[in-house]
Write a protein that holds these residues in place. Sequence first.
Motif, PDB file in Angstrom:
ATOM      1  N   UNK A 225     -28.153  21.083  11.749  1.00 30.88           N
ATOM      2  CA  UNK A 225     -29.121  21.488  10.916  1.00 30.88           C
ATOM      3  C   UNK A 225     -29.887  20.540  10.478  1.00 30.88           C
ATOM      4  N   UNK A 226     -31.153  20.244  10.270  1.00 34.58           N
ATOM      5  CA  UNK A 226     -32.030  19.365   9.758  1.00 34.58           C
ATOM      6  C   UNK A 226     -31.877  19.128   8.180  1.00 34.58           C
ATOM      7  N   UNK A 227     -31.914  17.832   7.834  1.00 35.75           N
ATOM      8  CA  UNK A 227     -31.300  17.605   6.369  1.00 35.75           C
ATOM      9  C   UNK A 227     -31.898  18.196   5.540  1.00 35.75           C
ATOM     10  N   UNK A 228     -33.340  18.230   5.859  1.00 34.48           N
ATOM     11  CA  UNK A 228     -34.538  18.634   4.992  1.00 34.48           C
ATOM     12  C   UNK A 228     -34.579  20.054   4.754  1.00 34.48           C
ATOM     13  N   UNK A 229     -34.059  20.810   5.696  1.00 36.43           N
ATOM     14  CA  UNK A 229     -34.183  22.330   5.815  1.00 36.43           C
ATOM     15  C   UNK A 229     -32.687  22.952   6.216  1.00 36.43           C
ATOM     16  N   UNK A 230     -31.555  22.455   5.931  1.00 39.55           N
ATOM     17  CA  UNK A 230     -30.367  23.092   6.058  1.00 39.55           C
ATOM     18  C   UNK A 230     -30.309  24.323   4.943  1.00 39.55           C
ATOM     19  N   UNK A 231     -29.613  25.364   5.572  1.00 37.85           N
ATOM     20  CA  UNK A 231     -29.692  26.418   4.554  1.00 37.85           C
ATOM     21  C   UNK A 231     -28.145  26.328   4.040  1.00 37.85           C
TER      22      UNK A 231
ATOM     23  N   UNK B 270     -19.608  23.206  22.196  1.00 36.82           N
ATOM     24  CA  UNK B 270     -20.846  23.523  21.320  1.00 36.82           C
ATOM     25  C   UNK B 270     -20.977  22.904  19.918  1.00 36.82           C
ATOM     26  N   UNK B 271     -21.912  22.437  19.631  1.00 40.38           N
ATOM     27  CA  UNK B 271     -22.183  21.939  18.030  1.00 40.38           C
ATOM     28  C   UNK B 271     -23.501  22.218  17.729  1.00 40.38           C
ATOM     29  N   UNK B 272     -23.467  22.692  16.467  1.00 38.63           N
ATOM     30  CA  UNK B 272     -24.886  23.283  16.008  1.00 38.63           C
ATOM     31  C   UNK B 272     -25.203  22.279  14.781  1.00 38.63           C
TER      32      UNK B 272
ATOM     33  N   UNK C 205     -28.191  32.596  13.400  1.00 41.88           N
ATOM     34  CA  UNK C 205     -28.268  33.461  14.326  1.00 41.88           C
ATOM     35  C   UNK C 205     -28.797  33.034  15.611  1.00 41.88           C
ATOM     36  N   UNK C 206     -28.707  33.692  16.821  1.00 47.17           N
ATOM     37  CA  UNK C 206     -29.175  32.730  17.862  1.00 47.17           C
ATOM     38  C   UNK C 206     -30.764  32.651  18.065  1.00 47.17           C
ATOM     39  N   UNK C 207     -31.491  33.527  17.276  1.00 48.04           N
ATOM     40  CA  UNK C 207     -32.692  33.262  17.095  1.00 48.04           C
ATOM     41  C   UNK C 207     -33.398  32.054  16.280  1.00 48.04           C
ATOM     42  N   UNK C 208     -32.455  31.421  15.509  1.00 46.64           N
ATOM     43  CA  UNK C 208     -32.598  30.483  14.694  1.00 46.64           C
ATOM     44  C   UNK C 208     -32.759  28.830  15.633  1.00 46.64           C
TER      45      UNK C 208
ATOM     46  N   UNK D 149     -38.689  21.699  14.088  1.00 45.16           N
ATOM     47  CA  UNK D 149     -36.984  21.796  14.541  1.00 45.16           C
ATOM     48  C   UNK D 149     -36.114  21.674  13.374  1.00 45.16           C
ATOM     49  N   UNK D 150     -35.639  22.876  13.123  1.00 43.78           N
ATOM     50  CA  UNK D 150     -34.711  23.129  11.850  1.00 43.78           C
ATOM     51  C   UNK D 150     -33.167  22.993  12.268  1.00 43.78           C
ATOM     52  N   UNK D 151     -33.021  23.774  13.486  1.00 45.44           N
ATOM     53  CA  UNK D 151     -31.593  23.783  14.074  1.00 45.44           C
ATOM     54  C   UNK D 151     -31.441  23.474  15.555  1.00 45.44           C
ATOM     55  N   UNK D 152     -30.570  22.574  15.916  1.00 44.86           N
ATOM     56  CA  UNK D 152     -30.331  22.081  17.222  1.00 44.86           C
ATOM     57  C   UNK D 152     -28.853  22.377  17.811  1.00 44.86           C
ATOM     58  N   UNK D 153     -28.852  22.948  18.887  1.00 44.76           N
ATOM     59  CA  UNK D 153     -27.613  23.248  19.581  1.00 44.76           C
ATOM     60  C   UNK D 153     -27.457  22.228  20.598  1.00 44.76           C
TER      61      UNK D 153
END
Length: 415
Positions: free
Chosen positions: A409-415, A405-407, A295-298, A389-393
């Motif tokens: 996810x942090x390795x320790x917090x990826x969904x 664009x590339x999303x 989601x955008x807010x993530x 920081x769990x998600x970077x764009x």
Amino acid sequence: MTSQRARRAAVTGIGVVAPNGLSTETFWKATQEGVSVLDRVTREGCEHLPLRIAGEVRGFDPSELIEERFLVQTDRFTHFAMAAADGALADARLGRADTDRDPFAVGVVTAAGSGGGEFGQRELQRLWGQGPRFVGPYQSIAWFYAASTGQVSIRGGFKGPCGVVASDEAGGLDALAHAARAVRRGTGVVVTGAAEAPLAPYSMVCQLGYDDLSTSDDPTHAYRPFTAAACGFVPAEGGAMIVVEDEVAAREREATVRAFIAGHGATFTGASLWERSREGLAQAIRVALDEARCAPEEVDVVFADAFGTPEADRAEALAIADALGAHGRRVPVTAPKTGIGRAYCGAPVLDVAAAVLAMEHGLVPPTPNVYDPCHDLDLVTGRARPAQLRTALVVSRGLMGSNAALVLRHGAHAL
């Protein structure tokens, strides 16, 4: 029938050769501190050119890192790629192919925008100054866009899926996406990324045709995106290589999963049509978020393209708002490349390296040389900002009209 498990593309290794650091550690230290290394161009033969400021890689001696048999047949941009690939493989605790690893399970994908200009210039000077007998046999391969892919794979003994992406500066992100998809389809490991060396005289003369190139002679004012004083971009050399592999296999060998490549989007809106890039970049972001089921807010941080002209910067700021909605005006945005310059295809891969490190350290690095942004963005300036920081764009655009664009996810917090 049993369903095949979904494979996730994990980042396990990062190697960097950049104007602000010849290793991942030195690169991150300078990046988090907001150090700017932009300075006068010192390359021989460039003194008379109107391009005065650039991000040069200094102190790099390829003879200390690369075997002579590879040095004589390769250009500086491939030297950077091979050195960065060594760093990434060491970081991932993977060696070159040997009896313990199937060489067909390792592929290589790079992006390139300019190829081996320095090598090509030298051989062409020999052709016109001395004659065809004095042109070396490697002229036919050293300048080629695919040279880094070929040499990294040959040197490492990697025989898996290999390729090169030529899609403008945004190709750096496209190469990582290509690698991630190869891993999801079954390839074990892909060494991917981009490095450029566009500061030889011939290459620099070619760049002078870009109207958006900054010709300022002040290192602190030559590249200041998102400000009223924006006057163009500053080129740079260097880049980064990333090891991408299947998460399960990585964990089985007890490798550190640093991040996941979760989503990617790409569009094309035409050369230097910056107003149109607003729509194209926004669409690339939406596609990347959708693939990542994000989601955008993530999104916790945006690493901006930061082209450096008023029209392009305005289009990017509006694209972020279009794609992320109200969150686009609140999310921290950064552009570390203002301290080192735009290394063309290597630039977004350096941003990916910085994004992974930012998530690991809980810091949004600042945007060097920018202190008075004039766009509706929460641009991080001055000093690094602590944040979870769990998600970077990461976003990128090219002079010829590519958007990506590339999303992550942090390795320790990826969904």
